[in-house]
Design an enzyme around this catalytic site. Structure first.
Site, PDB file in Angstrom:
ATOM      1  N   LYS A  48       0.843  -1.205   0.000  1.00 57.69           N
ATOM      2  CA  LYS A  48       0.000   0.000   0.000  1.00 57.69           C
ATOM      3  C   LYS A  48       0.878   1.255   0.000  1.00 57.69           C
ATOM      4  CE  LYS A  48      -3.815  -2.466   2.101  1.00 57.69           C
ATOM      5  NZ  LYS A  48      -4.593  -2.851   3.274  1.00 57.69           N
ATOM      6  N   GLN A  91      -4.673  -1.586   9.456  1.00 58.51           N
ATOM      7  CA  GLN A  91      -4.558  -2.904   8.830  1.00 58.51           C
ATOM      8  C   GLN A  91      -5.149  -3.979   9.745  1.00 58.51           C
ATOM      9  OE1 GLN A  91      -3.311  -3.524   5.635  1.00 58.51           O
ATOM     10  NE2 GLN A  91      -4.099  -5.567   6.031  1.00 58.51           N
ATOM     11  N   ASP A 133     -10.948   2.920   3.505  1.00 60.69           N
ATOM     12  CA  ASP A 133     -11.211   1.476   3.346  1.00 60.69           C
ATOM     13  C   ASP A 133     -12.712   1.225   3.161  1.00 60.69           C
ATOM     14  OD1 ASP A 133      -9.141  -0.314   3.168  1.00 60.69           O
ATOM     15  OD2 ASP A 133      -8.789  -0.428   5.329  1.00 60.69           O
TER      16      ASP A 133
END
Ligand code: NDP
Length: 283
Positions: A53, A97, A120
């Protein structure tokens, strides 16, 4: 019939090129998009995802900030960091995460992120907006799948779509997105009685289970579009999907491979969400 392969790497490269151009334009106008990534604990897979990422951000001209914590960190320390990032106007996206160590309540952590920075798309507010068909940050994996279907001009309206898996991050939002676009959607899961009965009716079949090669060619309708979200290891430790690619490609008309299918699109859509968040603040 041998299916045509949807190349997730090629589509990703094209979309990331467009993102990089828009990010450069925004930066020139004084706002460089910025993503903050929080990693807790030493899970090797999570470390790889975060590395990818961050690398994706760098290549697209998006600034990234990485905050790493030991597995035994007190949740309050992470909550404090999220609050600080929520208040920082130079940060446009915040990502924690998953999975998190057991002392964390993942839902509480995700909901501490400001919905305006929830790139997200996991915050309950954004999920609610998605359900109502209103603008939100779309969860990256199902959004990447929709991008693939659209690029390949797959007709979604009126199609029979079957989604296998009902997680909050993939299966459920995938089903909602297909429904919003006019597909007739069936969602299968571990309690589904006759999985093949459903999969054989699907014009669009999305597998998001986490079981290596469980969908075989005989479970697929001839000419179907097969999207494989799964990321598993086979008996030889090789990366593979939920779909048995060898038998499925003889029946489907279009199919995504693993690796090189949905995976690269997920990070691409994360970059797209971060850019969009920055563009919203710069307006
Ligand atoms: P979860 O484990 O959260 O969900 C799996 C789903 O599969 C559940 O809904 C479960 O049903 C269902 N399921 C389990 N066994 C069966 C079965 N035998 N028949 C039908 N359904 C079954 O996983 P995620 O949604 O997080 O991820 C799914 C897969 O996608 C994983 O392989 C993951 O690694 C991969 N993934 C890939 C991404 C990418 O970028 N390519 C991004 C995110 C995930 P129930 O709800 O009843 O338990």
């Amino acid at each position: 019939m041998t299916a045509r392969i949807i190349d997730g790497n090629a589509l990703s490269a094209q979309v990331r090129g467009e993102i990089a151009q828009r990010a450069a334009e925004l930066t020139a106008r004084g706002t460089q998009p910025c993503l903050a990534v929080i990693l807790v604990g030493g899970d090797p897979a999570s470390a790889v995802y975060v590395r990818n990422k961050v690398a994706g951000c760098e290549k697209a001209g998006i600034r990234s900030l990485k905050f790493e914590y030991a597995a035994e960190v007190a949740p309050d320390e992470v909550f404090a960091r999220i609050a600080e990032l929520n208040a920082d106007p130079s940060v446009h996206g915040i990502l924690v995460q998953l999975p998190l160590p057991k002392q964390f309540d993942a839902e509480k952590i995700l909901e501490a992120i400001s919905p305006e920075k929830d790139v997200d798309g996991f915050h309950a507010e954004n999920f609610g907006l998605l359900l109502q068909g209103r603008k939100s940050f779309y969860p990256c994996t199902p959004w990447g799948v929709m991008k693939m279907l659209d690029t390949e001009n797959v007709p979604v309206k009126g199609a029979e779509a079957v989604v296998i898996g009902r997680s909050n991050i993939v299966g459920k939002p995938m089903a909602v997105m297909l429904l919003s676009r006019g597909a007739t959607v069936t969602v299968c899961h571990s309690q589904t009685k006759d999985l093949a009965f459903h999969t054989k009716r699907a014009d669009i079949l999305v597998a998001a289970v986490g079981k290596a090669k469980m969908i075989t060619g005989d479970m697929i309708k001839p000419g179907a579009v097969v999207i494989d979200v799964g990321m598993n290891r086979d008996e030889n430790g090789k990366l593979c999907g939920d779909v048995d690619f060898a038998s499925a490609k003889e029946v489907a008309s279009l199919i995504t491979p693993v690796p090189g299918g949905v995976g690269p699109m997920t990070i691409t859509m994360l970059l797209a969400n971060t850019l969009e968040s920055a563009e919203r603040t710069a307006k």
